[in-house]
Scaffold this motif. Structure first.
Motif, PDB file in Angstrom:
ATOM      1  N   LEU A   1       1.104   5.247 -11.365  1.00 25.93           N
ATOM      2  CA  LEU A   1       0.663   4.001 -11.173  1.00 25.93           C
ATOM      3  C   LEU A   1       1.632   3.177 -11.177  1.00 25.93           C
ATOM      4  CD1 LEU A   1      -1.270   4.107 -14.996  1.00 25.93           C
ATOM      5  CD2 LEU A   1      -2.506   4.098 -12.728  1.00 25.93           C
ATOM      6  N   CYS A   2       2.782   2.998 -11.521  1.00 29.63           N
ATOM      7  CA  CYS A   2       3.802   1.746 -10.656  1.00 29.63           C
ATOM      8  C   CYS A   2       3.604   1.722 -10.129  1.00 29.63           C
ATOM      9  CB  CYS A   2       5.579   2.234 -11.864  1.00 29.63           C
ATOM     10  SG  CYS A   2       5.110   2.029 -13.125  1.00 29.63           S
ATOM     11  N   GLY A   3       4.233   2.888  -9.001  1.00 29.41           N
ATOM     12  CA  GLY A   3       4.232   2.692  -8.084  1.00 29.41           C
ATOM     13  C   GLY A   3       2.996   2.684  -6.722  1.00 29.41           C
ATOM     14  N   LEU A   4       1.513   2.647  -7.521  1.00 29.46           N
ATOM     15  CA  LEU A   4       0.250   2.392  -6.689  1.00 29.46           C
ATOM     16  C   LEU A   4       0.415   1.050  -7.473  1.00 29.46           C
ATOM     17  CD1 LEU A   4      -2.380   4.746  -8.088  1.00 29.46           C
ATOM     18  CD2 LEU A   4      -1.646   4.091  -5.749  1.00 29.46           C
ATOM     19  N   SER A   5       0.524  -0.234  -8.302  1.00 24.99           N
ATOM     20  CA  SER A   5       0.752  -1.582  -8.844  1.00 24.99           C
ATOM     21  C   SER A   5       1.531  -2.190  -7.234  1.00 24.99           C
ATOM     22  CB  SER A   5       1.397  -1.395  -9.529  1.00 24.99           C
ATOM     23  OG  SER A   5       2.895  -1.375  -9.988  1.00 24.99           O
ATOM     24  N   TYR A   6       2.377  -1.671  -6.443  1.00 21.11           N
ATOM     25  CA  TYR A   6       3.657  -2.070  -5.939  1.00 21.11           C
ATOM     26  C   TYR A   6       2.494  -2.036  -4.436  1.00 21.11           C
ATOM     27  CZ  TYR A   6       6.886  -3.609  -9.448  1.00 21.11           C
ATOM     28  OH  TYR A   6       7.932  -4.347 -10.064  1.00 21.11           O
ATOM     29  N   LEU A   7       2.537  -0.862  -3.986  1.00 17.46           N
ATOM     30  CA  LEU A   7       1.412  -0.515  -3.061  1.00 17.46           C
ATOM     31  C   LEU A   7       0.596  -1.845  -2.937  1.00 17.46           C
ATOM     32  CD1 LEU A   7       0.765   1.690  -0.396  1.00 17.46           C
ATOM     33  CD2 LEU A   7      -0.503   2.232  -2.218  1.00 17.46           C
ATOM     34  N   LEU A   8      -0.087  -2.108  -3.884  1.00 16.78           N
ATOM     35  CA  LEU A   8      -1.679  -2.785  -3.567  1.00 16.78           C
ATOM     36  C   LEU A   8      -0.853  -4.161  -3.225  1.00 16.78           C
ATOM     37  CD1 LEU A   8      -4.455  -3.970  -4.671  1.00 16.78           C
ATOM     38  CD2 LEU A   8      -3.863  -4.715  -7.267  1.00 16.78           C
ATOM     39  N   LEU A   9       0.423  -4.719  -3.711  1.00 20.14           N
ATOM     40  CA  LEU A   9       1.275  -5.544  -3.270  1.00 20.14           C
ATOM     41  C   LEU A   9       1.361  -5.377  -1.989  1.00 20.14           C
ATOM     42  CD1 LEU A   9       3.738  -6.421  -6.191  1.00 20.14           C
ATOM     43  CD2 LEU A   9       1.041  -7.996  -5.674  1.00 20.14           C
ATOM     44  N   LEU A  10       1.755  -4.548  -1.689  1.00 15.87           N
ATOM     45  CA  LEU A  10       2.299  -4.081  -0.039  1.00 15.87           C
ATOM     46  C   LEU A  10       1.205  -4.096   0.739  1.00 15.87           C
ATOM     47  CD1 LEU A  10       4.302  -3.438   1.877  1.00 15.87           C
ATOM     48  CD2 LEU A  10       3.654  -0.848   1.538  1.00 15.87           C
ATOM     49  N   VAL A  11      -0.323  -3.873   0.334  1.00 14.49           N
ATOM     50  CA  VAL A  11      -1.127  -4.120   1.260  1.00 14.49           C
ATOM     51  C   VAL A  11      -1.833  -5.572   1.004  1.00 14.49           C
ATOM     52  CG1 VAL A  11      -1.162  -2.082   1.930  1.00 14.49           C
ATOM     53  CG2 VAL A  11      -2.402  -2.694  -0.273  1.00 14.49           C
ATOM     54  N   GLY A  12      -1.665  -6.200  -0.303  1.00 15.56           N
ATOM     55  CA  GLY A  12      -3.071  -7.156  -0.405  1.00 15.56           C
ATOM     56  C   GLY A  12      -2.421  -8.988  -0.641  1.00 15.56           C
ATOM     57  N   ALA A  13      -0.940  -8.646  -0.955  1.00  7.98           N
ATOM     58  CA  ALA A  13      -0.002  -9.977  -0.593  1.00  7.98           C
ATOM     59  C   ALA A  13      -0.061 -10.620  -0.024  1.00  7.98           C
ATOM     60  CB  ALA A  13       1.254  -9.877  -1.362  1.00  7.98           C
ATOM     61  N   GLY A  14      -0.421 -12.097   0.746  1.00  7.41           N
ATOM     62  CA  GLY A  14       0.309 -13.142   1.389  1.00  7.41           C
ATOM     63  C   GLY A  14       1.232 -13.641   1.395  1.00  7.41           C
ATOM     64  N   GLU A  15       1.370 -14.635   2.788  1.00 11.13           N
ATOM     65  CA  GLU A  15       1.975 -16.180   2.113  1.00 11.13           C
ATOM     66  C   GLU A  15       0.980 -17.257   1.665  1.00 11.13           C
ATOM     67  OE1 GLU A  15       3.211 -17.476   5.437  1.00 11.13           O
ATOM     68  OE2 GLU A  15       3.534 -15.613   6.797  1.00 11.13           O
TER      69      GLU A  15
END
Length: 472
Positions: free
Chosen positions: A339-353
């Motif tokens: 789950l910790c890894g998935l949380s950062y995967l969500l940021l990787l694919v979803g976060a923008g400027e």
């Protein structure tokens, strides 16, 4: 049947967790005060970095020695000594007229903290039966998570209301209250079989080796990894470590207790925790930078924005500890790390400027909180699950030393990745850092699945329970 635990034992655990809360808050609170300290003491950026670096290096260097002393001399005795030293360091930090004195005072604080952390848990765990220890560790871990959650916010409020010196003064009444409670509630415990003196050769050399490695890691970014000082410190530290291991195999009272590694649960949990630590603090660092530097939140807003995850983690730690006592640690840990890894995967694919706090960051932070609640305290209870009570302090100190070294190494790697991206790509540094964090969590999960033994500690010992008052 749930084995009974004395009320005195729960109160003693409360005192130990209050001390852990104080130490964790102090670590997280200092970063918020940097601008105020810089203005007040006219400090350079290099000097400011040593306020944190000096603390990290000292704690990482002295944890093993502190654990050894706690098991041999008495856990409560070393815990109270740590409280006194930590309080003195806090007072000196608060009155420091120059940044050099503040750095020295932080080193004193760190020496106290290195005594508090391994002994705080070790002095109360013998009061709990095997079937209740993970729950006790969960409560201890919950307070640490709360400290991480509220440290920046508490710091911001203290600085705005009373000034930066009060982030250190606030430790004094807490340390005094915990000292008084410990003297009344906690029974002394130690390794009754310990005989002879500690290794007078291996202990100082081992402590020096850890210090050299920590300096090379922590100061690598500031001095440059090609700087001759970093190269010399790193080489000396690495060269000395095999000697320390040899002394630990040949001396009856070494710095490092190699017998701990005969327990599969200990070495598997410690190795996985080290990989986990390579991404844990770096991930939080990148989240703070994302909120403040890229999305433009203030320090207080960013602190509050980071709070939901740690609050969830602290709420889950105790019930997860109970589940670990019933079901074992293996799949709880695996689920939490994934789950910790998935949380950062969500940021990787979803976060923008552009800011996307509610649509991207908050869901990721909630997932991270659940993952941390499943894992952070569970790692400690997993590592200690098969360790004899006489070795609790040194076992906890060994795990914590690996954690501290990997925290520092992970931060160094993430900062290097973050700075490797051209200035025209503001999101690229975050993406590289998040890939690193995801990879460390994946590696941690693999180690747990492959290496950690199944079942509970009682099942592995062939026990279904133990009589009340008997502590295996």
């Amino acid at each position: 049947m749930v084995e009974p635990v004395e009320r005195r034992s729960w109160l003693a655990l409360g005192a130990a967790t209050a001390a852990a809360f104080m130490v964790v808050v102090d670590v997280s609170i200092v970063n918020v005060a940097f601008p105020s300290i810089q203005r007040s003491l006219d400090a350079s950026n290099a000097a400011l970095s040593w306020i944190v670096s000096g603390y990290s290096i000292t704690v990482g260097s002295f944890l093993l020695l502190s654990g050894r002393l706690a098991d041999r001399q008495g856990r409560r005795k070393m815990f109270n000594l740590g409280l006194v030293i930590f309080a003195i360091g806090s007072l000196l930090s608060g009155v420091a007229p120059r940044v050099e004195i503040l750095i020295a005072a932080r080193v004193v604080q760190a020496m106290g903290g290195s005594l508090i952390m391994p002994s705080s848990l070790a002095m109360v765990l013998p009061e709990f039966p095997v079937s209740r220890r993970s729950a006790a560790i969960g409560m201890w871990g919950a307070m640490g998570a709360l400290g991480a959650a509220f440290g920046p916010s508490i710091g911001a409020l203290l600085i705005e209301g009373l000034g930066w010196r009060w982030i250190f003064y606030v430790n004094l009444p807490i340390a005094a209250l915990v000292f008084a409670a410990t003297a009344r509630l906690v029974r002394e415990s130690r390794d009754e079989e310990a005989e002879g003196r500690l290794d007078v050769v291996g202990v100082p050399i081992g402590t020096l080796a850890l210090a050299l490695v920590m300096v090379a890691i922590v100061q690598g970014e500031g001095w440059g990894y090609g700087d001759y000082r970093i190269i010399v410190f790193a080489l000396l530290g690495v060269v000395l470590l095999p000697f320390v291991i040899w002394r630990s195999r040949s001396h009856p009272n070494p710095l490092l207790d190699l017998s701990l590694f005969s327990h599969r649960s200990f070495w598997a949990a410690t190795a996985s925790f080290g990989l986990y630590a390579l991404g844990f603090v770096p991930g939080f660092l990148m989240s703070s930078l994302l909120l403040q530097d890229l999305w433009g939140l203030t320090v207080l807003e960013a602190g509050l924005g980071l709070t939901p995850g740690p609050i969830i983690a602290s709420a889950l730690s105790v019930p997860i500890g109970r589940l670990a006592d019933r079901w074992g640690h293996r799949w709880l840990l695996t689920s939490g790390v994934v789950l910790c890894g998935l949380s950062y995967l969500l940021l990787l694919v979803g976060a923008g400027e552009s800011s996307a706090y509610f649509s991207v960051f908050l869901p990721a932070n909630v997932i991270l909180g659940i993952g941390v609640g499943l894992s952070i305290a569970t790692f400690v209870s997993a590592a200690l699950s098969d360790v004899p009570p006489a070795r609790f302090a040194i076992a906890n100190a060994t795990t914590r030393t690996v954690q501290q070294v990997c925290f520092a190494l992970g931060i160094a790697v993430v900062i290097a990745l973050f700075n490797s991206v051209p200035s025209g790509d503001p999101l690229g540094g975050f993406q590289r850092a998040w890939i690193w964090v995801i990879a460390t969590y994946a590696a941690s999960a693999i180690v747990i699945v492959v290496a950690f033994p199944s079942g509970t500690a009682l099942v592995r010992r062939g026990l279904r329970g133990s009589r009340p008052g008997v502590r295996p």
